[in-house]
Design an enzyme around this catalytic site. Structure first.
Site, short mmCIF file in Angstrom:
data_model
loop_
_atom_site.label_atom_id
_atom_site.label_comp_id
_atom_site.label_asym_id
_atom_site.label_seq_id
_atom_site.Cartn_x
_atom_site.Cartn_y
_atom_site.Cartn_z
N GLN A 1 -4.32 -5.76 6.74
CA GLN A 1 -5.25 -6.71 6.12
C GLN A 1 -5.20 -8.09 6.78
OE1 GLN A 1 -7.54 -5.90 4.06
NE2 GLN A 1 -6.83 -3.88 3.44
N CYS B 1 -4.57 2.30 -3.81
CA CYS B 1 -3.36 2.83 -3.18
C CYS B 1 -2.19 1.89 -3.36
CB CYS B 1 -3.58 3.11 -1.69
SG CYS B 1 -4.82 4.34 -1.37
N LYS C 1 -10.70 -1.46 9.97
CA LYS C 1 -10.82 -2.59 9.06
C LYS C 1 -11.21 -3.86 9.80
CE LYS C 1 -7.26 -0.70 5.98
NZ LYS C 1 -7.93 -0.32 4.74
N HIS D 1 0.87 -1.18 0.00
CA HIS D 1 0.00 0.00 0.00
C HIS D 1 0.91 1.24 0.00
CE1 HIS D 1 -2.86 2.90 1.83
NE2 HIS D 1 -3.81 2.08 1.44
N ASP E 1 3.14 -4.69 8.12
CA ASP E 1 1.90 -3.95 7.93
C ASP E 1 0.77 -4.99 7.98
OD1 ASP E 1 -0.41 -2.89 6.89
OD2 ASP E 1 0.54 -1.95 5.15
C1 LIG Z 1 -2.19 -3.20 3.47
C2 LIG Z 1 -2.63 -1.84 3.92
N1 LIG Z 1 -1.75 -1.03 4.52
C3 LIG Z 1 -2.10 0.19 4.96
C4 LIG Z 1 -3.37 0.68 4.80
C5 LIG Z 1 -3.68 2.06 5.30
O1 LIG Z 1 -4.53 2.01 6.39
P1 LIG Z 1 -5.13 3.35 7.00
O2 LIG Z 1 -5.74 4.08 5.87
O3 LIG Z 1 -6.13 2.86 7.98
O4 LIG Z 1 -4.02 4.10 7.64
C6 LIG Z 1 -4.32 -0.13 4.20
C7 LIG Z 1 -5.71 0.32 4.01
O5 LIG Z 1 -6.16 0.93 3.12
C8 LIG Z 1 -3.94 -1.41 3.74
O6 LIG Z 1 -4.81 -2.21 3.11
#
Ligand SMILES: Cc1ncc(COP(=O)(O)O)c(C=O)c1O
Lengths: 149, 414
Positions: free
Chosen positions: B208, B371, B231, B127, B205
């Site tokens: 997910q 993203c 999430k 992401h 990270d």
């Molecule tokens: C794998 C991953 N990392 C990071 C994020 C970013 O999360 P957040 O927008 O809650 O900071 C997301 C969500 O969109 C994600 O799917």
């Protein structure tokens, strides 16, 4: 499906067979833009002769709405004077494809519809600024492009 | 005794939004769970209970309301620690979400530990939140950012990690536990053990993964671990950064301000203890309290049951989608290696058009680059469609998606 239609025959047809699709080598104006929401990109190429748009093409990736609007936009402004293009309003474009309702119903998809018009206004603005010392002639095109949606 | 599918179906009554109709009085089919999940009444009620009955700032005042709110807030920290099998809840730092957690590490740890010429390793399926902070850091420090590529199956090519590690310059390996586009579950044990043998720090990270599977942080052995509450049934604006105490103690602070200090003088300040050193300012009290209810809700169902439920849905969806001519599926073909996320393209129809057309049937999926533009470049597409599942989804809803996709074929005369 109900409500105001988006996927009319005309839009599907344009998305399949866009008009004025391609590049112009060494174009007088080349404007690139992208929609940060979806990553769609557009490249607009214009040649100007006698203050008129003598040639216009577009290239890029986009959804059906973006492709149809870009096609129709290029058809509508080809041969027009720069003054006319300055005045060209988004409603003229949207109504040509029956998409005026997007302004109200879909703040996301309206960006697809107007990406090419935004590039056009930015492109012409930069052209004016480059060409003329008196950049006031560009009027409010820059601001208008920035505030299109 | 209810069958498992019935038990999951039964959960739906806890989620008010699932009752609503959208567009032309269509039942909502919510398949955008990788972006954010819906919230059960238990979470919603806990938040209004806080505002209605004991709203108060935490940690400072001695009055009754402040004691209650502080206790509820700190209780969440213990619940999170237990959920992840961490012994010391002081290692749990509340942040705004995954993005803030990663930025915190890049800023507070990265600036002290990454020097010119050092390497940070990430992957092609990250992401943007696990790419951009490292670009900023490596640019500032004249360090290098390297990528582990993915193969045709959407899996990480770990040989490349070996090559990077052998340079002796790698300071951090940072990767997502599960790809938010392909659903690929990363081989965590392998990556962590390679990095540990090389003495390299690891950030996971888990945005997910934590919502969808059992995670035991005591066993994983990484150094930093980050995820978002929204999430996993929780409210927006709450996330968790976990890191080992030894590391957190040595790290410089991230934001300066109230709560993170021990003593402030005109020209110097001493830091508060963990975790407060990293929690400057009034935190998101209401939502942290609501987040506790989300975790309790998930634990009641059981994370293994959740994983199995999603695996069932994913297998079913993959099978049904394979039958649609012209539909391209991305990611590994082995359902066991992936979470409940399915990215696809449908002939040459742009994902935005697919999304808009099936939205008319009440089906909410995501269309775009998710993203993850580095991954989109790799897949050689501008965008994909993504359907992602959670506990309240059913096979019948997948049938609605399939029928809606057939409608796309009709509109585009495929
Ligand atoms: C794998 C991953 N990392 C990071 C994020 C970013 O999360 P957040 O927008 O809650 O900071 C997301 C969500 O969109 C994600 O799917």
């Amino acid at each position: 499906m109900s409500g105001d239609p988006i996927y009319t025959e005309m839009i599907i047809e344009y998305s399949r067979n866009p008009s004025n699709f391609g590049k112009i080598a060494d174009a007088h104006i080349h404007q690139h833009d992208a929609n940060p929401l979806c990553g769609d990109t557009i490249d607009l190429y214009l040649n100007i002769e006698d203050n008129k748009i003598s040639e216009i093409k577009f290239d890029g990736h986009g959804c059906a709405i973006c492709m149809a609007c870009s096609s129709v936009l290029t058809e509508m402004i080809k041969g027009k004077s720069l003054d006319d293009v300055k005045k060209f309003d988004k409603d003229e474009l949207l109504s040509e494809l029956g998409l005026q309702h997007l302004v109200k119903t879909s703040p996301v998809r309206i960006k697809c519809a107007l990406l090419s018009l935004k590039s056009l206004k930015f492109g012409i603005y930069s052209y004016f600024v480059d060409k003329m010392k008196d950049s006031e002639s560009a009027g409010n095109l820059n601001e208008e492009a920035a505030n299109l949606y | 005794m209810q069958s498992t599918a019935d038990a999951f179906e039964d959960l739906r009554k806890d989620f008010p939004v699932l009752n609503r109709r959208v567009r032309d009085n269509k039942k909502l089919v919510y398949f955008d769970n990788a972006a954010t999940t819906q919230k059960p009444n238990q979470v919603i009620d806990a938040i209004s209970d806080y505002y209605q009955n004991y709203n108060s700032n935490i940690h400072r005042a001695v009055h009754a309301l402040a004691e209650e709110s502080t206790e509820a807030f700190e209780n969440t920290r213990d619940i999170v620690a237990k959920f992840l099998n961490i012994e010391d809840s002081r290692e749990i730092i509340f942040v705004r979400g995954t993005t803030e957690g990663i930025n915190l590490v890049a800023y507070a740890w990265g600036r002290d530990n990454v020097k010119e010429g050092d390497i940070i390793v990430t992957t092609e399926y990250e992401h943007h939140s696990n790419i951009v902070p490292w670009q900023l850091l490596t640019q500032e420090k004249k360090a290098q950012l390297k990528y582990i590529d993915i193969d045709d199956n959407g899996e990480l090519m770990l040989d490349q990690l070996d090559d990077y590690l052998s340079t002796g310059k790698v300071k951090l390996v940072t990767f997502s536990h599960m790809s938010n586009v392909l659903g690929t579950i990363s081989p965590v044990e392998k990556i962590v053990s390679k990095c540990k043998s090389a003495g390299v720090k690891v950030l996971i990270d888990a945005a997910q993964s934590v919502p969808h599977m059992k995670v035991n942080l005591n066993e994983i052995g990484c150094d930093f671990f980050v995820f978002s509450g929204h999430k996993m049934l929780g409210p927006t604006g709450v996330g968790v950064l976990w890191a080992k105490k030894e590391i957190l103690e040595k790290m410089s602070p991230f934001l300066g301000g109230g709560d993170m200090i021990r003593e402030v003088h005109k020209y110097e300040t001493t830091w508060n203890d963990l975790p407060y050193k990293f929690e400057a300012g009034t935190p998101n009290i209401a939502d942290v309290i609501g987040f506790a209810k989300a975790i309790e809700y998930l634990e009641k169902i059981g994370m293994d049951n959740i994983r199995n439920h999603e695996l069932e849905l994913t297998k079913y969806a993959l099978e049904e989608m394979k039958k649609i001519p012209g539909l391209t599926l991305y990611g590994t073909k082995e359902p066991e290696k992936r979470g409940g996320v399915i990215s696809f393209n449908f002939n040459d129809v742009h994902p935005h058009d697919v999304g808009t057309i099936i939205d008319k049937d009440g089906v909410a999926i995501r269309s775009g680059h998710h993203c993850a533009q580095v991954l989109m470049e790799k897949l050689n597409v501008a965008a994909t469609n993504r359907a992602s599942f959670y506990i309240y989804n059913t096979k019948e809803e997948i049938d609605v998606l399939i029928a809606a996709l057939q409608n796309v074929a009709k509109v585009f005369k495929l």
